[in-house]
Design a protein around this motif. Structure first.
Motif, short mmCIF file in Angstrom:
data_model
loop_
_atom_site.label_atom_id
_atom_site.label_comp_id
_atom_site.label_asym_id
_atom_site.label_seq_id
_atom_site.Cartn_x
_atom_site.Cartn_y
_atom_site.Cartn_z
N GLU A 104 -2.13 -0.92 -0.49
CA GLU A 104 -2.72 0.42 -0.62
C GLU A 104 -3.20 0.65 -2.06
O GLU A 104 -4.30 1.15 -2.29
CB GLU A 104 -1.66 1.45 -0.24
CG GLU A 104 -2.20 2.83 0.07
CD GLU A 104 -1.07 3.72 0.58
OE1 GLU A 104 -0.86 4.78 -0.05
OE2 GLU A 104 -0.40 3.33 1.56
N HIS A 105 -2.37 0.24 -3.02
CA HIS A 105 -2.68 0.43 -4.43
C HIS A 105 -3.93 -0.35 -4.82
O HIS A 105 -4.84 0.20 -5.47
CB HIS A 105 -1.48 -0.03 -5.28
CG HIS A 105 -1.73 -0.05 -6.76
ND1 HIS A 105 -1.77 1.10 -7.52
CD2 HIS A 105 -1.96 -1.08 -7.62
CE1 HIS A 105 -2.01 0.77 -8.79
NE2 HIS A 105 -2.12 -0.54 -8.87
N ARG A 108 -7.29 0.82 -3.30
CA ARG A 108 -7.83 2.00 -3.97
C ARG A 108 -8.72 1.59 -5.15
O ARG A 108 -9.74 2.22 -5.43
CB ARG A 108 -6.69 2.91 -4.45
CG ARG A 108 -6.89 4.37 -4.11
CD ARG A 108 -5.68 5.20 -4.53
NE ARG A 108 -4.48 4.86 -3.79
CZ ARG A 108 -3.27 4.68 -4.34
NH1 ARG A 108 -3.11 4.81 -5.65
NH2 ARG A 108 -2.24 4.37 -3.59
#
Lengths: 239, 239
Positions: A104-105, A108
């Motif tokens: 997820e990090h 982004r």
């Protein structure tokens, strides 16, 4: 009745070579003292499997809490997670919950979650993740050992999320009297005072600044009234 | 062929409570690295007899040199000298050579050499004194343990006089390449490079400053040509 005890293991060749000045020890020491947990020992060791495993095994047996800093990044010299697993005979591999956080990090920022970055999702079975609000890659807690990053901003963020989960003791009260006399003059009366207040701990820390000298006398304990009484006696002795 | 090894013991409740930030470890680490002596371990422990004695006994057996800082002043909490003597079963008392140094120092300033100050002349039998040009009270060397003051200015002066007496190894050469890429991108090529240069040690130290980020890659070893070759390969990989 005594406070929980703690130890810290600072992991990193760069500290021992003098390249990097550690600041995590001082930060953790202050936080633990505020929480009423007694930091009893810190060991600074290098990035070596056997050394790390031996230190973790020895210290996790003796102290209530152990904290490590350093060695949980993506490069080949980041071996702390694997050593902690080995110390407790736990299996370790990329874990889904940690991988999800990293995926997820990096999604982004449009960065590839490659093999090296995936190493940071290697977490021992049975460990609880420690949140990393700074750069995502989590720390973890296995048994009584809290495994945290070496980068100071990340370390501090992890400590902040760990401290409320610990069982603290009576916060240590600490008061300081500044006496502008040589330590050699202070030592006699201070020694007698220490004997008559066996439950308090008294330390003398000399200073020399701008042509003035003396010592800061620090009296520590759990009983505020006793500390004030001892301080008053000490002050009277040097008036 | 390998370098002599060293360990340090930082003694003082004030470090563990977070009251004082230790700076002696970083100073000694840099000095030893320059001298070609490998600092392998640092322990920070409190002002407790049993703890100090156990640490001194354990570490003096394992390492070529041991250095302590802290706990040799005139107050009741300064117990290091007596603990070192106990660790080696040596007798300890006020010694004439140390008393003479103190007597001369205090006579010059018209200060009484009272019982407390005389404690600083307690030196184990067989120990060699370490000069203290800052405040006179000497450190000492017993067996392979160098006992020095905690006050940074005094500690540094004592280290300066001790270093030339040690047998050093080949000074470690250390070169750094700054790479403005995420550590996760650097890790793969760096890991391969580390495998093809087994005699060099390579560390990755991430930074983030003023909106730029990346890592300092530090390559250490004794062979300057090898280090340069490895650095060139690494640089080529990230052009």
């Amino acid at each position: 009745m005594s406070n929980p005890t703690a130890a810290m293991i600072v992991i990193g060749d760069e500290i021992l070579s003098g390249r990097t000045r550690d600041s995590n020890m001082h930060h953790l020491a202050g936080q633990l003292t505020e929480a009423g947990i007694d930091l009893k020992e810190v060991r600074v060791i290098g990035d070596e499997h056997g050394t790390i495993i031996a230190a973790v095994q020895a210290m996790s047996k003796v102290y209530d809490y152990v904290f490590t800093s350093g060695g949980i990044g993506p490069t080949h010299d980041d071996i702390t997670a694997d050593c902690i697993a080995a110390a407790f005979n736990a299996n370790i591999d990329v874990r889904d919950d940690a991988r999800e956080i990293l995926a997820e990090h990096y999604a982004r920022s449009g960065t590839e979650l490659n093999a090296a970055r995936l190493r940071m999702a290697r977490i021992p079975d049975g460990a609880a993740l420690i949140d990393n609000p700074v750069s995502a890659a989590p720390g973890f807690k296995l048994e009584n050992v809290h495994v945290m990053a070496g980068v100071p901003s990340v370390f501090q963020a992890m400590v902040a999320s760990v401290i409320p989960t610990l069982t603290g003791g009576a916060p240590l009260i600490s008061k300081t009297l500044r006496i502008e006399r040589g330590e050699g003059d202070i030592a006699g009366p201070l020694g007698q005072l220490a004997e008559s207040y066996p439950l308090l701990s008294m330390g003398s820390y000399p200073f020399q600044k701008d042509g003035r000298y003396g010592a800061h006398i620090v009296i520590r304990g759990n009983d505020d009234e006793q500390i004030d009484a001892a301080l008053a006696e000490l002050e009277a002795a040097f008036q």
